[in-house]
Design an enzyme around this catalytic site. Sequence first.
Site, PDB file in Angstrom:
ATOM      1  N   ASP A   1       0.859  -1.191   0.000  1.00 34.40           N
ATOM      2  CA  ASP A   1       0.000   0.000   0.000  1.00 34.40           C
ATOM      3  C   ASP A   1       0.898   1.246   0.000  1.00 34.40           C
ATOM      4  O   ASP A   1       1.781   1.375   0.838  1.00 34.40           O
ATOM      5  CB  ASP A   1      -0.886  -0.027   1.258  1.00 34.40           C
ATOM      6  CG  ASP A   1      -1.926   1.056   1.253  1.00 34.40           C
ATOM      7  OD1 ASP A   1      -3.117   0.735   1.123  1.00 34.40           O
ATOM      8  OD2 ASP A   1      -1.562   2.245   1.401  1.00 34.40           O
TER       9      ASP A   1
ATOM     10  N   ASP B   1      -3.638   2.463  -5.413  1.00 37.50           N
ATOM     11  CA  ASP B   1      -2.516   2.513  -4.478  1.00 37.50           C
ATOM     12  C   ASP B   1      -2.298   1.228  -3.689  1.00 37.50           C
ATOM     13  O   ASP B   1      -1.576   1.232  -2.711  1.00 37.50           O
ATOM     14  CB  ASP B   1      -2.659   3.729  -3.550  1.00 37.50           C
ATOM     15  CG  ASP B   1      -3.330   3.386  -2.246  1.00 37.50           C
ATOM     16  OD1 ASP B   1      -4.326   2.646  -2.274  1.00 37.50           O
ATOM     17  OD2 ASP B   1      -2.844   3.837  -1.201  1.00 37.50           O
ATOM     18  N   GLU B   2      -2.907   0.114  -4.125  1.00 42.01           N
ATOM     19  CA  GLU B   2      -2.621  -1.118  -3.383  1.00 42.01           C
ATOM     20  C   GLU B   2      -2.834  -2.390  -4.190  1.00 42.01           C
ATOM     21  O   GLU B   2      -3.603  -2.401  -5.162  1.00 42.01           O
ATOM     22  CB  GLU B   2      -3.416  -1.176  -2.087  1.00 42.01           C
ATOM     23  CG  GLU B   2      -4.906  -1.264  -2.251  1.00 42.01           C
ATOM     24  CD  GLU B   2      -5.605  -1.129  -0.899  1.00 42.01           C
ATOM     25  OE1 GLU B   2      -5.792  -2.149  -0.226  1.00 42.01           O
ATOM     26  OE2 GLU B   2      -5.957   0.015  -0.539  1.00 42.01           O
TER      27      GLU B   2
END
Length: 379
Positions: free
Chosen positions: A25, A126-127
Amino acid sequence: MNTQNCNNQIIFRDTLETRIVFHIDFDYFYAQCEETRSPELKTKPVCVCVFSDRGGDSGAIATANYTARKYGVKSGIPITFAKKRLEERKDAVYLPVDFDFYSEISKKAMEVMKDSADIFEYVGRDEAYLDVTERVEKDFKKASHLAQQIKNSIRDKTKLSCSIGISCNKLISKIASDFQKPDGLTIVPPIETEVFLDQLKIRKIPGIGKKTEKRFLEMNLETIQDLKRLDIFTLNKEFGRKSAAYIYNAVRGIDDAPVKEKEESIQYSKITTLKEDSKDYQFLYESVMELCKEVHHIVKKNNRMFKSVGIHFVQSDLSNKSKSRMLRSPTKNIEELQKNADQLLKEALENQTITIRRLGVKVSELSKVQGQSDITAFF
Ligand code: DGT
Ligand code: CA
Ligand code: CA
């Protein structure tokens, strides 16, 4: 045994066998992206804002860097609140979101991850989850080296820092990646799972929000260890079977969900801030039809068909609500888009108590229009 279809290959994996799963993340993602292109921001409080079309400071904070967070600024609060909390910091910076830029950076970082995984599962910009069991030969030490390499490589290519959680399943890895942010690396081998989880607040379990936490606090339960005192029957009664089973397993670190091969799914969407907050069907209908036209314009420009249609509300309390549906077959037809968006709007408005502030329409499950262009493409 659990089976999984990946690139047309069936992979068999015994769920009792040790897996090694990463959850990666990026730290304060939008704000960190802004820092990479303007390094002078690094020492200042940085707030990335979704300014609404109503002008002024109307809108919400998407995210903030860690300097701004020290003052209580966090995702979802109104921009005006953030400005109050940061009143003494004359150097605070408020930037509008730039999704194209964040996506570009995300793509580069995701390439690094894909190259380092046996199975790669995209979760969001974002992950991601990585199953690396085979490539590290089930060895947590090798896994730790690989994680460090990934962090270095992402930093070289994008200047971004990220936090990585490593364990034998997705659930524990997700909790672990959040454990030492920013720039964290938290490894939880199976033998340490219990000690790691027991100390944590109940809220750290993904999916347990403020409301559920409050109910547990009223029962005098604060940590994951406390929660283990509840038997499955009590949980069933309080939360229903499905949530009860999830919570019962989660506090014991049990999660068999496989990492599933998944890449970023592209979607086209348009969102607008309404002239006034409303839950009036006729008023919202007009906006939905307009948004459909705009989305359709993008679909046409990119020569795509879509198979899924969705609508999205940002409600007056800034909470989100969305609905989507899969069509029987891919289409590029605007009438079909409008008809489905209208039906979703009607469904979403049933039992709607709170008014709506922003309204969005999206299409996804995109495919290229094949062969000769349909004549309608010219209109
Ligand atoms: P972190 O991971 O705690 O260091 O910080 P973030 O900012 O990366 O937080 P995360 O991972 O929950 O969210 C990733 C991005 O998603 C974040 O940079 C901005 C966006 N985001 C998160 N929450 C909200 C929200 O409530 N509203 C809007 N508009 N965007 C949000
Ligand atoms: Ca993040
Ligand atoms: Ca995230």
